[in-house]
Design a protein around this motif. Structure first.
Motif, PDB file in Angstrom:
ATOM      1  N   PHE A  46       0.818  -1.202   0.000  1.00 12.31           N
ATOM      2  CA  PHE A  46       0.000   0.000   0.000  1.00 12.31           C
ATOM      3  C   PHE A  46       0.855   1.256   0.000  1.00 12.31           C
ATOM      4  O   PHE A  46       1.980   1.262   0.490  1.00 12.31           O
ATOM      5  CB  PHE A  46      -0.915   0.001   1.224  1.00 12.31           C
ATOM      6  CG  PHE A  46      -1.813  -1.204   1.275  1.00 12.31           C
ATOM      7  CD1 PHE A  46      -2.974  -1.242   0.528  1.00 12.31           C
ATOM      8  CD2 PHE A  46      -1.471  -2.313   2.030  1.00 12.31           C
ATOM      9  CE1 PHE A  46      -3.798  -2.362   0.549  1.00 12.31           C
ATOM     10  CE2 PHE A  46      -2.291  -3.439   2.058  1.00 12.31           C
ATOM     11  CZ  PHE A  46      -3.464  -3.452   1.319  1.00 12.31           C
ATOM     12  N   LEU A  47       0.271   2.313  -0.528  1.00 13.79           N
ATOM     13  CA  LEU A  47       0.928   3.618  -0.514  1.00 13.79           C
ATOM     14  C   LEU A  47       0.890   4.207   0.890  1.00 13.79           C
ATOM     15  O   LEU A  47       1.884   4.725   1.388  1.00 13.79           O
ATOM     16  CB  LEU A  47       0.232   4.568  -1.502  1.00 13.79           C
ATOM     17  CG  LEU A  47       0.732   6.004  -1.498  1.00 13.79           C
ATOM     18  CD1 LEU A  47       2.174   6.074  -1.984  1.00 13.79           C
ATOM     19  CD2 LEU A  47      -0.169   6.885  -2.349  1.00 13.79           C
ATOM     20  N   GLU A  48      -0.284   4.130   1.516  1.00 15.46           N
ATOM     21  CA  GLU A  48      -0.435   4.735   2.843  1.00 15.46           C
ATOM     22  C   GLU A  48      -1.614   4.114   3.588  1.00 15.46           C
ATOM     23  O   GLU A  48      -2.410   3.370   3.003  1.00 15.46           O
ATOM     24  CB  GLU A  48      -0.649   6.247   2.712  1.00 15.46           C
ATOM     25  CG  GLU A  48      -1.863   6.630   1.884  1.00 15.46           C
ATOM     26  CD  GLU A  48      -1.961   8.115   1.585  1.00 15.46           C
ATOM     27  OE1 GLU A  48      -1.011   8.854   1.887  1.00 15.46           O
ATOM     28  OE2 GLU A  48      -3.000   8.526   1.055  1.00 15.46           O
ATOM     29  N   LEU A  49      -1.688   4.384   4.860  1.00 15.58           N
ATOM     30  CA  LEU A  49      -2.798   4.028   5.736  1.00 15.58           C
ATOM     31  C   LEU A  49      -2.920   2.549   6.063  1.00 15.58           C
ATOM     32  O   LEU A  49      -3.611   2.197   7.010  1.00 15.58           O
ATOM     33  CB  LEU A  49      -4.146   4.527   5.185  1.00 15.58           C
ATOM     34  CG  LEU A  49      -4.238   6.026   4.900  1.00 15.58           C
ATOM     35  CD1 LEU A  49      -5.555   6.340   4.196  1.00 15.58           C
ATOM     36  CD2 LEU A  49      -4.098   6.822   6.188  1.00 15.58           C
ATOM     37  N   MET A  50      -2.291   1.664   5.308  1.00 15.94           N
ATOM     38  CA  MET A  50      -2.349   0.226   5.563  1.00 15.94           C
ATOM     39  C   MET A  50      -0.941  -0.348   5.474  1.00 15.94           C
ATOM     40  O   MET A  50      -0.033   0.279   4.941  1.00 15.94           O
ATOM     41  CB  MET A  50      -3.273  -0.468   4.563  1.00 15.94           C
ATOM     42  CG  MET A  50      -4.705   0.026   4.643  1.00 15.94           C
ATOM     43  SD  MET A  50      -5.822  -0.922   3.620  1.00 15.94           S
ATOM     44  CE  MET A  50      -6.723  -1.739   4.910  1.00 15.94           C
ATOM     45  N   SER A  51      -0.834  -1.556   5.958  1.00 14.42           N
ATOM     46  CA  SER A  51       0.459  -2.220   5.971  1.00 14.42           C
ATOM     47  C   SER A  51       0.347  -3.560   5.243  1.00 14.42           C
ATOM     48  O   SER A  51      -0.711  -4.183   5.299  1.00 14.42           O
ATOM     49  CB  SER A  51       0.856  -2.435   7.433  1.00 14.42           C
ATOM     50  OG  SER A  51       2.210  -2.686   7.547  1.00 14.42           O
ATOM     51  N   PRO A  52       1.390  -3.970   4.558  1.00 14.07           N
ATOM     52  CA  PRO A  52       2.688  -3.317   4.472  1.00 14.07           C
ATOM     53  C   PRO A  52       2.684  -2.212   3.409  1.00 14.07           C
ATOM     54  O   PRO A  52       2.046  -2.332   2.372  1.00 14.07           O
ATOM     55  CB  PRO A  52       3.625  -4.449   4.042  1.00 14.07           C
ATOM     56  CG  PRO A  52       2.768  -5.352   3.209  1.00 14.07           C
ATOM     57  CD  PRO A  52       1.395  -5.257   3.829  1.00 14.07           C
ATOM     58  N   ARG A  53       3.393  -1.161   3.717  1.00 12.78           N
ATOM     59  CA  ARG A  53       3.643  -0.139   2.704  1.00 12.78           C
ATOM     60  C   ARG A  53       4.720  -0.702   1.779  1.00 12.78           C
ATOM     61  O   ARG A  53       5.410  -1.660   2.123  1.00 12.78           O
ATOM     62  CB  ARG A  53       4.078   1.155   3.370  1.00 12.78           C
ATOM     63  CG  ARG A  53       2.910   1.732   4.223  1.00 12.78           C
ATOM     64  CD  ARG A  53       3.179   3.099   4.779  1.00 12.78           C
ATOM     65  NE  ARG A  53       3.387   4.032   3.684  1.00 12.78           N
ATOM     66  CZ  ARG A  53       4.364   4.943   3.667  1.00 12.78           C
ATOM     67  NH1 ARG A  53       5.215   5.038   4.660  1.00 12.78           N
ATOM     68  NH2 ARG A  53       4.497   5.759   2.644  1.00 12.78           N
ATOM     69  N   LEU A  54       4.857  -0.121   0.604  1.00 14.05           N
ATOM     70  CA  LEU A  54       5.784  -0.663  -0.393  1.00 14.05           C
ATOM     71  C   LEU A  54       7.216  -0.792   0.143  1.00 14.05           C
ATOM     72  O   LEU A  54       7.827  -1.858  -0.009  1.00 14.05           O
ATOM     73  CB  LEU A  54       5.726   0.168  -1.670  1.00 14.05           C
ATOM     74  CG  LEU A  54       6.563  -0.347  -2.833  1.00 14.05           C
ATOM     75  CD1 LEU A  54       6.168  -1.755  -3.238  1.00 14.05           C
ATOM     76  CD2 LEU A  54       6.440   0.604  -4.026  1.00 14.05           C
ATOM     77  N   PRO A  55       7.784   0.234   0.779  1.00 19.48           N
ATOM     78  CA  PRO A  55       9.155   0.066   1.296  1.00 19.48           C
ATOM     79  C   PRO A  55       9.271  -1.060   2.330  1.00 19.48           C
ATOM     80  O   PRO A  55      10.258  -1.796   2.332  1.00 19.48           O
ATOM     81  CB  PRO A  55       9.473   1.421   1.930  1.00 19.48           C
ATOM     82  CG  PRO A  55       8.582   2.387   1.210  1.00 19.48           C
ATOM     83  CD  PRO A  55       7.314   1.624   0.931  1.00 19.48           C
ATOM     84  N   GLU A  56       8.258  -1.212   3.189  1.00 19.45           N
ATOM     85  CA  GLU A  56       8.252  -2.311   4.173  1.00 19.45           C
ATOM     86  C   GLU A  56       8.287  -3.664   3.481  1.00 19.45           C
ATOM     87  O   GLU A  56       9.031  -4.561   3.872  1.00 19.45           O
ATOM     88  CB  GLU A  56       6.972  -2.294   5.009  1.00 19.45           C
ATOM     89  CG  GLU A  56       6.843  -1.294   6.082  1.00 19.45           C
ATOM     90  CD  GLU A  56       5.431  -1.380   6.673  1.00 19.45           C
ATOM     91  OE1 GLU A  56       5.049  -2.465   7.166  1.00 19.45           O
ATOM     92  OE2 GLU A  56       4.715  -0.370   6.609  1.00 19.45           O
ATOM     93  N   LEU A  57       7.426  -3.826   2.486  1.00 19.66           N
ATOM     94  CA  LEU A  57       7.348  -5.100   1.780  1.00 19.66           C
ATOM     95  C   LEU A  57       8.671  -5.418   1.096  1.00 19.66           C
ATOM     96  O   LEU A  57       9.172  -6.541   1.183  1.00 19.66           O
ATOM     97  CB  LEU A  57       6.214  -5.097   0.762  1.00 19.66           C
ATOM     98  CG  LEU A  57       6.128  -6.358  -0.095  1.00 19.66           C
ATOM     99  CD1 LEU A  57       5.820  -7.582   0.761  1.00 19.66           C
ATOM    100  CD2 LEU A  57       5.122  -6.192  -1.200  1.00 19.66           C
ATOM    101  N   VAL A  58       9.248  -4.440   0.425  1.00 20.15           N
ATOM    102  CA  VAL A  58      10.529  -4.663  -0.253  1.00 20.15           C
ATOM    103  C   VAL A  58      11.591  -5.090   0.760  1.00 20.15           C
ATOM    104  O   VAL A  58      12.357  -6.025   0.501  1.00 20.15           O
ATOM    105  CB  VAL A  58      10.956  -3.419  -1.058  1.00 20.15           C
ATOM    106  CG1 VAL A  58      12.407  -3.506  -1.494  1.00 20.15           C
ATOM    107  CG2 VAL A  58      10.043  -3.233  -2.266  1.00 20.15           C
ATOM    108  N   GLN A  59      11.621  -4.449   1.915  1.00 21.13           N
ATOM    109  CA  GLN A  59      12.591  -4.822   2.958  1.00 21.13           C
ATOM    110  C   GLN A  59      12.404  -6.287   3.374  1.00 21.13           C
ATOM    111  O   GLN A  59      13.371  -7.023   3.517  1.00 21.13           O
ATOM    112  CB  GLN A  59      12.442  -3.932   4.192  1.00 21.13           C
ATOM    113  CG  GLN A  59      12.988  -2.539   4.010  1.00 21.13           C
ATOM    114  CD  GLN A  59      14.497  -2.512   4.067  1.00 21.13           C
ATOM    115  OE1 GLN A  59      15.174  -3.010   3.160  1.00 21.13           O
ATOM    116  NE2 GLN A  59      15.042  -1.934   5.109  1.00 21.13           N
ATOM    117  N   LEU A  60      11.141  -6.694   3.558  1.00 19.10           N
ATOM    118  CA  LEU A  60      10.861  -8.084   3.942  1.00 19.10           C
ATOM    119  C   LEU A  60      11.308  -9.066   2.860  1.00 19.10           C
ATOM    120  O   LEU A  60      11.900 -10.104   3.153  1.00 19.10           O
ATOM    121  CB  LEU A  60       9.369  -8.261   4.211  1.00 19.10           C
ATOM    122  CG  LEU A  60       8.817  -7.591   5.464  1.00 19.10           C
ATOM    123  CD1 LEU A  60       7.291  -7.647   5.469  1.00 19.10           C
ATOM    124  CD2 LEU A  60       9.383  -8.244   6.712  1.00 19.10           C
TER     125      LEU A  60
END
Length: 133
Positions: A46-60
């Protein structure tokens, strides 16, 4: 010559909302897509308001890679049109991710609503709507 491990990922990228129920159709889309792509992993970000946001997902996804491996990810904006989020916010996010992670290959395709076959499917649904009860 060394063999580099390449992991394929498809990332469905949606806006996000405050109501958790908003994500349900996007999760169903992710499940339907994953069933048709057994050799890749399909994720929702997601871009915002929900998880995972794109940077979070890429890190995972990167944390799960073996050393020396490459993540080859295609981002599909699940937006009906190419407004500011797709034209401005997403490219900035992708540039930041590419700079921070050299083992990441990112490609982005058109927003789903810009694709003629998607628009045709939506038009089919709209044409059938008067007959539904």
């Amino acid at each position: 010559m060394t063999n580099t491990t390449i992991r394929q990922a498809l990332i469905l990228f949606a806006h996000g909302a405050r109501a958790a129920s908003w994500a349900a159709p996007f999760e169903r889309l992710r499940e339907l897509t994953q069933a048709r792509m057994p050799d890749a992993t399909v994720h929702l970000a997601f871009l915002e308001l929900m998880s995972p946001r794109l940077p979070e997902l890429v890190q995972l996804l990167l944390a799960d890679l073996p050393e020396g491996a490459v993540l080859d990810a295609t981002v599909v904006p699940v937006f009906l049109g190419q407004g500011g989020h797709v034209l401005r916010d997403l490219p900035l996010l992708l540039d930041e991710l590419r700079q921070a992670h050299p083992q990441l290959r990112l490609k982005v395709v058109e927003a789903v609503g810009e694709n003629p076959s998607v628009l045709a499917a939506i038009a089919d649904y709209c044409v059938a709507a008067p007959g539904q009860s």
